[in-house]
Design a protein around this motif. Structure first.
Motif, PDB file in Angstrom:
ATOM      1  N   MET A   1      51.668  47.677  44.553  1.00 44.20           N
ATOM      2  CA  MET A   1      52.936  47.479  45.220  1.00 44.20           C
ATOM      3  C   MET A   1      53.560  46.174  44.737  1.00 44.20           C
ATOM      4  O   MET A   1      52.889  45.151  44.620  1.00 44.20           O
ATOM      5  CB  MET A   1      52.702  47.435  46.735  1.00 44.20           C
ATOM      6  N   ALA A   2      54.840  46.171  44.446  1.00 45.06           N
ATOM      7  CA  ALA A   2      55.531  44.987  43.935  1.00 45.06           C
ATOM      8  C   ALA A   2      55.774  43.986  45.046  1.00 45.06           C
ATOM      9  O   ALA A   2      55.985  44.338  46.199  1.00 45.06           O
ATOM     10  CB  ALA A   2      56.857  45.397  43.309  1.00 45.06           C
ATOM     11  N   LYS A   3      55.746  42.708  44.662  1.00 44.52           N
ATOM     12  CA  LYS A   3      56.003  41.650  45.631  1.00 44.52           C
ATOM     13  C   LYS A   3      57.485  41.572  45.942  1.00 44.52           C
ATOM     14  O   LYS A   3      58.327  41.758  45.070  1.00 44.52           O
ATOM     15  CB  LYS A   3      55.591  40.292  45.049  1.00 44.52           C
ATOM     16  N   LYS A   4      57.803  41.299  47.211  1.00 46.58           N
ATOM     17  CA  LYS A   4      59.194  41.088  47.586  1.00 46.58           C
ATOM     18  C   LYS A   4      59.613  39.705  47.107  1.00 46.58           C
ATOM     19  O   LYS A   4      58.831  38.763  47.202  1.00 46.58           O
ATOM     20  CB  LYS A   4      59.354  41.165  49.106  1.00 46.58           C
ATOM     21  N   PRO A   5      60.823  39.569  46.575  1.00 46.22           N
ATOM     22  CA  PRO A   5      61.261  38.236  46.146  1.00 46.22           C
ATOM     23  C   PRO A   5      61.459  37.333  47.351  1.00 46.22           C
ATOM     24  O   PRO A   5      61.823  37.790  48.431  1.00 46.22           O
ATOM     25  CB  PRO A   5      62.592  38.503  45.441  1.00 46.22           C
ATOM     26  N   LYS A   6      61.186  36.050  47.156  1.00 43.13           N
ATOM     27  CA  LYS A   6      61.380  35.090  48.238  1.00 43.13           C
ATOM     28  C   LYS A   6      62.863  34.930  48.513  1.00 43.13           C
ATOM     29  O   LYS A   6      63.679  34.888  47.601  1.00 43.13           O
ATOM     30  CB  LYS A   6      60.801  33.730  47.858  1.00 43.13           C
ATOM     31  N   VAL A   7      63.199  34.837  49.775  1.00 44.24           N
ATOM     32  CA  VAL A   7      64.580  34.621  50.188  1.00 44.24           C
ATOM     33  C   VAL A   7      64.743  33.126  50.447  1.00 44.24           C
ATOM     34  O   VAL A   7      63.975  32.546  51.200  1.00 44.24           O
ATOM     35  CB  VAL A   7      64.905  35.436  51.460  1.00 44.24           C
ATOM     36  N   PRO A   8      65.723  32.487  49.804  1.00 48.13           N
ATOM     37  CA  PRO A   8      65.898  31.050  50.001  1.00 48.13           C
ATOM     38  C   PRO A   8      66.463  30.720  51.378  1.00 48.13           C
ATOM     39  O   PRO A   8      67.100  31.548  52.023  1.00 48.13           O
ATOM     40  CB  PRO A   8      66.902  30.669  48.915  1.00 48.13           C
ATOM     41  N   LYS A   9      66.207  29.503  51.815  1.00 49.64           N
ATOM     42  CA  LYS A   9      66.819  29.022  53.050  1.00 49.64           C
ATOM     43  C   LYS A   9      68.296  28.787  52.781  1.00 49.64           C
ATOM     44  O   LYS A   9      68.707  28.626  51.640  1.00 49.64           O
ATOM     45  CB  LYS A   9      66.173  27.700  53.471  1.00 49.64           C
ATOM     46  N   THR A  10      69.097  28.737  53.828  1.00 55.01           N
ATOM     47  CA  THR A  10      70.528  28.527  53.640  1.00 55.01           C
ATOM     48  C   THR A  10      70.858  27.050  53.454  1.00 55.01           C
ATOM     49  O   THR A  10      71.913  26.719  52.928  1.00 55.01           O
ATOM     50  CB  THR A  10      71.334  29.067  54.836  1.00 55.01           C
ATOM     51  N   LYS A  11      69.961  26.166  53.875  1.00 52.48           N
ATOM     52  CA  LYS A  11      70.197  24.735  53.757  1.00 52.48           C
ATOM     53  C   LYS A  11      68.876  24.043  53.454  1.00 52.48           C
ATOM     54  O   LYS A  11      67.844  24.423  53.997  1.00 52.48           O
ATOM     55  CB  LYS A  11      70.783  24.209  55.073  1.00 52.48           C
ATOM     56  N   GLY A  49      82.202  29.565  46.025  1.00 57.74           N
ATOM     57  CA  GLY A  49      81.701  28.325  46.624  1.00 57.74           C
ATOM     58  C   GLY A  49      81.621  28.332  48.135  1.00 57.74           C
ATOM     59  O   GLY A  49      81.425  27.287  48.749  1.00 57.74           O
ATOM     60  N   LYS A  50      81.752  29.508  48.766  1.00 57.53           N
ATOM     61  CA  LYS A  50      81.674  29.585  50.226  1.00 57.53           C
ATOM     62  C   LYS A  50      80.214  29.649  50.666  1.00 57.53           C
ATOM     63  O   LYS A  50      79.384  30.253  49.981  1.00 57.53           O
ATOM     64  CB  LYS A  50      82.435  30.803  50.743  1.00 57.53           C
ATOM     65  N   PRO A  51      79.884  29.044  51.805  1.00 58.01           N
ATOM     66  CA  PRO A  51      78.494  29.066  52.293  1.00 58.01           C
ATOM     67  C   PRO A  51      77.989  30.483  52.525  1.00 58.01           C
ATOM     68  O   PRO A  51      78.743  31.377  52.892  1.00 58.01           O
ATOM     69  CB  PRO A  51      78.578  28.303  53.615  1.00 58.01           C
ATOM     70  N   VAL A  52      76.694  30.667  52.325  1.00 57.03           N
ATOM     71  CA  VAL A  52      76.047  31.964  52.490  1.00 57.03           C
ATOM     72  C   VAL A  52      75.468  32.051  53.893  1.00 57.03           C
ATOM     73  O   VAL A  52      74.902  31.092  54.398  1.00 57.03           O
ATOM     74  CB  VAL A  52      74.922  32.134  51.447  1.00 57.03           C
ATOM     75  N   LYS A  53      75.600  33.216  54.534  1.00 55.91           N
ATOM     76  CA  LYS A  53      75.024  33.447  55.854  1.00 55.91           C
ATOM     77  C   LYS A  53      73.693  34.168  55.683  1.00 55.91           C
ATOM     78  O   LYS A  53      73.438  34.799  54.657  1.00 55.91           O
ATOM     79  CB  LYS A  53      75.972  34.283  56.697  1.00 55.91           C
ATOM     80  N   LYS A  54      72.823  34.079  56.674  1.00 58.99           N
ATOM     81  CA  LYS A  54      71.520  34.734  56.612  1.00 58.99           C
ATOM     82  C   LYS A  54      71.666  36.235  56.404  1.00 58.99           C
ATOM     83  O   LYS A  54      70.886  36.849  55.695  1.00 58.99           O
ATOM     84  CB  LYS A  54      70.720  34.465  57.886  1.00 58.99           C
ATOM     85  N   LYS A  55      72.688  36.827  57.017  1.00 60.02           N
ATOM     86  CA  LYS A  55      72.911  38.267  56.888  1.00 60.02           C
ATOM     87  C   LYS A  55      73.178  38.639  55.425  1.00 60.02           C
ATOM     88  O   LYS A  55      72.715  39.664  54.941  1.00 60.02           O
ATOM     89  CB  LYS A  55      74.098  38.673  57.769  1.00 60.02           C
ATOM     90  N   ASP A  56      73.905  37.778  54.696  1.00 57.61           N
ATOM     91  CA  ASP A  56      74.220  38.035  53.294  1.00 57.61           C
ATOM     92  C   ASP A  56      72.992  37.908  52.401  1.00 57.61           C
ATOM     93  O   ASP A  56      72.921  38.539  51.353  1.00 57.61           O
ATOM     94  CB  ASP A  56      75.296  37.077  52.793  1.00 57.61           C
ATOM     95  N   LEU A  57      72.019  37.110  52.813  1.00 51.36           N
ATOM     96  CA  LEU A  57      70.819  36.900  52.000  1.00 51.36           C
ATOM     97  C   LEU A  57      69.968  38.148  51.913  1.00 51.36           C
ATOM     98  O   LEU A  57      69.329  38.401  50.902  1.00 51.36           O
ATOM     99  CB  LEU A  57      69.977  35.759  52.576  1.00 51.36           C
ATOM    100  N   LYS A  58      69.944  38.949  52.961  1.00 48.79           N
ATOM    101  CA  LYS A  58      69.137  40.172  52.941  1.00 48.79           C
ATOM    102  C   LYS A  58      69.573  41.116  51.833  1.00 48.79           C
ATOM    103  O   LYS A  58      68.765  41.729  51.175  1.00 48.79           O
ATOM    104  CB  LYS A  58      69.211  40.876  54.290  1.00 48.79           C
ATOM    105  N   THR A  59      70.883  41.186  51.597  1.00 47.02           N
ATOM    106  CA  THR A  59      71.392  42.069  50.553  1.00 47.02           C
ATOM    107  C   THR A  59      71.234  41.447  49.158  1.00 47.02           C
ATOM    108  O   THR A  59      71.098  42.167  48.183  1.00 47.02           O
ATOM    109  CB  THR A  59      72.866  42.422  50.794  1.00 47.02           C
ATOM    110  N   ALA A  60      71.221  40.129  49.073  1.00 48.24           N
ATOM    111  CA  ALA A  60      71.124  39.457  47.779  1.00 48.24           C
ATOM    112  C   ALA A  60      69.720  39.536  47.198  1.00 48.24           C
ATOM    113  O   ALA A  60      69.537  39.617  45.989  1.00 48.24           O
ATOM    114  CB  ALA A  60      71.553  38.000  47.906  1.00 48.24           C
ATOM    115  N   ALA A  61      68.717  39.504  48.056  1.00 47.43           N
ATOM    116  CA  ALA A  61      67.327  39.476  47.576  1.00 47.43           C
ATOM    117  C   ALA A  61      66.726  40.824  47.422  1.00 47.43           C
ATOM    118  O   ALA A  61      67.215  41.802  47.167  1.00 47.43           O
ATOM    119  CB  ALA A  61      66.462  38.699  48.544  1.00 47.43           C
TER     120      ALA A  61
END
Length: 61
Positions: A1-11, A49-61
Motif C-alpha cells: 500500500m502506498a504512503k499518503k503524502p504528508k499534509v503541511p501545516k498552514t502556518k 498568494g492567498k492563504p490556504v485553508k485546512k479544507k483546501d489542503l485535503k484536496t491538494a495532498a
C-alpha cells in the motif's frame, strides 16, 4: 500500500527543530504539494498568494 503524502501545516510554529510538517521544511525538501508556496512563514497558493485553508489542503495532498 502506498504512503499518503504528508499534509503541511498552514502556518509555521517557529520551533527550532522544525517539525516534520513544517511548510518551510517541506518547501526546502521539495515535498510541498504543487500549487503551494510559503510567504512570511504562512502557507499560500502560488498563483495568487492567498492563504490556504485546512479544507483546501485535503484536496491538494
Amino acid at each position: 500500500m502506498a504512503k499518503k503524502p504528508k499534509v503541511p501545516k498552514t502556518k509555521c510554529c517557529v520551533s527550532k527543530s522544525k517539525c516534520g510538517r513544517c511548510p518551510l521544511r517541506m518547501l526546502k525538501e521539495g515535498t510541498l504539494p504543487d500549487g503551494l508556496t510559503v510567504k512570511r512563514r504562512q502557507l499560500v497558493r502560488a498563483k495568487d498568494g492567498k492563504p490556504v485553508k485546512k479544507k483546501d489542503l485535503k484536496t491538494a495532498a
